[in-house]
Motif scaffolding. Structure first.
Motif, PDB file in Angstrom:
ATOM      1  N   VAL A 110       0.765  -1.149   0.076  1.00  0.00           N
ATOM      2  CA  VAL A 110      -0.078  -0.180  -0.143  1.00  0.00           C
ATOM      3  C   VAL A 110       0.753   1.284  -0.032  1.00  0.00           C
ATOM      4  O   VAL A 110       1.907   1.245   0.708  1.00  0.00           O
ATOM      5  N   SER A 111       0.633   2.249  -0.902  1.00  0.00           N
ATOM      6  CA  SER A 111       1.377   3.539  -0.809  1.00  0.00           C
ATOM      7  C   SER A 111       0.374   4.760  -0.639  1.00  0.00           C
ATOM      8  O   SER A 111      -0.816   4.478  -1.134  1.00  0.00           O
ATOM      9  N   LEU A 112       0.865   5.636  -0.083  1.00  0.00           N
ATOM     10  CA  LEU A 112      -0.084   6.786   0.363  1.00  0.00           C
ATOM     11  C   LEU A 112       0.619   8.204   0.054  1.00  0.00           C
ATOM     12  O   LEU A 112       1.749   8.150   0.481  1.00  0.00           O
ATOM     13  N   HIS A 113       0.135   8.857  -0.846  1.00  0.00           N
ATOM     14  CA  HIS A 113       0.658  10.288  -1.190  1.00  0.00           C
ATOM     15  C   HIS A 113      -0.527  11.123  -1.167  1.00  0.00           C
ATOM     16  O   HIS A 113      -1.545  11.004  -1.112  1.00  0.00           O
ATOM     17  N   VAL A 114       0.065  12.638  -1.533  1.00  0.00           N
ATOM     18  CA  VAL A 114      -0.731  13.760  -1.701  1.00  0.00           C
ATOM     19  C   VAL A 114      -0.472  14.557  -2.691  1.00  0.00           C
ATOM     20  O   VAL A 114       1.027  14.881  -2.771  1.00  0.00           O
ATOM     21  N   GLY A 115      -1.066  15.244  -3.532  1.00  0.00           N
ATOM     22  CA  GLY A 115      -0.715  16.136  -4.525  1.00  0.00           C
ATOM     23  C   GLY A 115      -1.883  16.648  -5.151  1.00  0.00           C
ATOM     24  O   GLY A 115      -3.078  16.079  -5.276  1.00  0.00           O
ATOM     25  N   PRO A 116      -1.399  17.847  -5.959  1.00  0.00           N
ATOM     26  CA  PRO A 116      -2.536  18.283  -6.981  1.00  0.00           C
ATOM     27  C   PRO A 116      -2.751  17.290  -8.266  1.00  0.00           C
ATOM     28  O   PRO A 116      -1.827  16.904  -8.964  1.00  0.00           O
ATOM     29  N   VAL A 167       3.169  12.876   3.186  1.00  0.00           N
ATOM     30  CA  VAL A 167       2.068  12.573   4.228  1.00  0.00           C
ATOM     31  C   VAL A 167       2.848  12.457   5.575  1.00  0.00           C
ATOM     32  O   VAL A 167       2.043  12.587   6.588  1.00  0.00           O
ATOM     33  N   PHE A 168       3.982  12.007   5.617  1.00  0.00           N
ATOM     34  CA  PHE A 168       4.592  11.731   7.002  1.00  0.00           C
ATOM     35  C   PHE A 168       4.619  13.127   7.760  1.00  0.00           C
ATOM     36  O   PHE A 168       4.299  13.100   8.855  1.00  0.00           O
ATOM     37  N   GLU A 169       5.293  14.054   7.002  1.00  0.00           N
ATOM     38  CA  GLU A 169       5.444  15.373   7.676  1.00  0.00           C
ATOM     39  C   GLU A 169       4.002  16.142   7.980  1.00  0.00           C
ATOM     40  O   GLU A 169       3.707  16.645   9.039  1.00  0.00           O
ATOM     41  N   ASP A 170       2.974  16.190   6.990  1.00  0.00           N
ATOM     42  CA  ASP A 170       1.911  17.011   7.150  1.00  0.00           C
ATOM     43  C   ASP A 170       0.910  16.282   7.664  1.00  0.00           C
ATOM     44  O   ASP A 170       0.001  16.790   8.492  1.00  0.00           O
ATOM     45  N   VAL A 171       0.997  14.877   7.895  1.00  0.00           N
ATOM     46  CA  VAL A 171      -0.177  14.121   8.708  1.00  0.00           C
ATOM     47  C   VAL A 171       0.382  13.464   9.839  1.00  0.00           C
ATOM     48  O   VAL A 171      -0.137  13.439  10.939  1.00  0.00           O
ATOM     49  N   ILE A 172       1.597  12.734   9.720  1.00  0.00           N
ATOM     50  CA  ILE A 172       1.808  11.914  11.062  1.00  0.00           C
ATOM     51  C   ILE A 172       2.778  12.622  12.040  1.00  0.00           C
ATOM     52  O   ILE A 172       2.372  12.628  13.096  1.00  0.00           O
ATOM     53  N   ALA A 173       3.923  13.133  11.501  1.00  0.00           N
ATOM     54  CA  ALA A 173       4.718  14.299  12.342  1.00  0.00           C
ATOM     55  C   ALA A 173       4.087  15.070  12.930  1.00  0.00           C
ATOM     56  O   ALA A 173       4.071  15.720  14.303  1.00  0.00           O
ATOM     57  N   ALA A 174       2.904  15.769  12.217  1.00  0.00           N
ATOM     58  CA  ALA A 174       2.137  16.930  12.693  1.00  0.00           C
ATOM     59  C   ALA A 174       0.872  16.536  13.779  1.00  0.00           C
ATOM     60  O   ALA A 174       0.109  17.364  14.283  1.00  0.00           O
ATOM     61  N   GLY A 175       0.795  15.065  13.978  1.00  0.00           N
ATOM     62  CA  GLY A 175      -0.007  14.672  14.868  1.00  0.00           C
ATOM     63  C   GLY A 175      -1.469  14.592  14.661  1.00  0.00           C
ATOM     64  O   GLY A 175      -2.510  14.523  15.257  1.00  0.00           O
TER      65      GLY A 175
END
Length: 261
Positions: A110-116, A167-175
């Motif tokens: 499974v991969s998860l990303h975000v972008g326009p 995703v890690f920075e904006d979702v996981i590390a950001a809490g």
């Protein structure tokens, strides 16, 4: 009028969560089974998304495209925390039940990303194309996630996730997600014969015994209440590869096993 890149400005498409899934060893299965496996993937992922409270988004995705051995789906960005947790854990549970019932055993990447990305929900099979989607598929095909699933026990570990650094920075590390950052292992995602190299993060909702010494961050218990969780700053435990060079454990595993499906 056809758009010519860099000639003029155009509106930026909305940002979307991009979830991609594929089955380990799909191409080794007889062709006569491929249609049934693809249907099982959609059912299992849809069931896990519904369990995560995302049935409405699953019923009307921004885009949904088959890749033969899997698919990619575009979802609204506000659901990203739920795609990090609890979706992978629920998918692991659904696969465990599926595999216990004596059906064709499945292990999924499974991969998860975000972008326009542009999208037309009225025609979800013919839209959602762009760099962000391409990168999601590259993450799914990258050496670390293939290697870790190849090394995992097929009796225990049924899901291996790779999250983009965004995703890690904006979702996981950001809490925003219900997951401690220390449950993710930093890796460099590369793909054979492709000019692709990205910082990414591995996560296994169920770690089997033969991986316990390889993925320490994935099995660390969550901190006690009030204890601050620091983002991992290392690139994984250091080991000596077969060629004598020092590398991360995941790099070594990739070299030794060839990153095969």
């Amino acid at each position: 009028m056809e758009y010519v890149p860099f000639a003029r400005s155009i509106d930026l498409p909305p940002y979307r969560a991009i979830l991609a899934v594929d089955a380990k060893g799909f191409t080794a299965e007889p062709g006569s089974t491929h249609e049934a496996i693809s249907k099982s993937l959609l059912d299992l992922v849809g069931d896990a998304l519904t369990g995560a409270g995302l049935q409405a988004e699953w019923d009307r995705p921004a885009f949904l495209g088959s890749t033969g051995d899997g698919f990619a789906v575009g979802l609204p960005t506000h659901v990203l925390p739920h795609l990090v947790d609890p979706f992978p854990r629920l998918l692991q549970e659904r696969l465990a039940e599926h595999n216990r019932q004596g059906r064709r055993r499945l292990q999924l990447r499974v991969s998860l990303h975000v972008g326009p990305l542009p999208a037309d929900p009225e025609n979800p099979n013919w839209t959602g194309n762009g760099d962000a989607r391409n990168d999601t598929h590259r993450l799914l095909d990258s050496a670390p996630v293939k290697a870790v699933l190849a090394a995992a026990s097929p009796q225990v570990t049924f899901v291996a996730c790779i999250f983009s650094d965004r995703v890690f920075e904006d979702v996981i590390a950001a809490g925003y997600a219900g997951m401690q950052p220390d449950r993710c292992l930093p890796v460099m995602a590369t793909v054979d014969d492709k000019a692709f190299s990205r910082q990414a993060w591995l996560y296994l909702p169920e770690v089997s015994g033969n991986l316990l010494g390889v993925l320490p961050h994935a099995v660390l218990p969550p901190p006690m209440d009030g204890e601050k969780s620091e983002r991992p700053r290392i690139s994984g435990p250091r080991v000596r590869r077969n060629d004598g060079q020092v590398a991360t454990a995941v790099e070594s595993m990739t070299q030794n096993q060839g990153g095969a499906r």
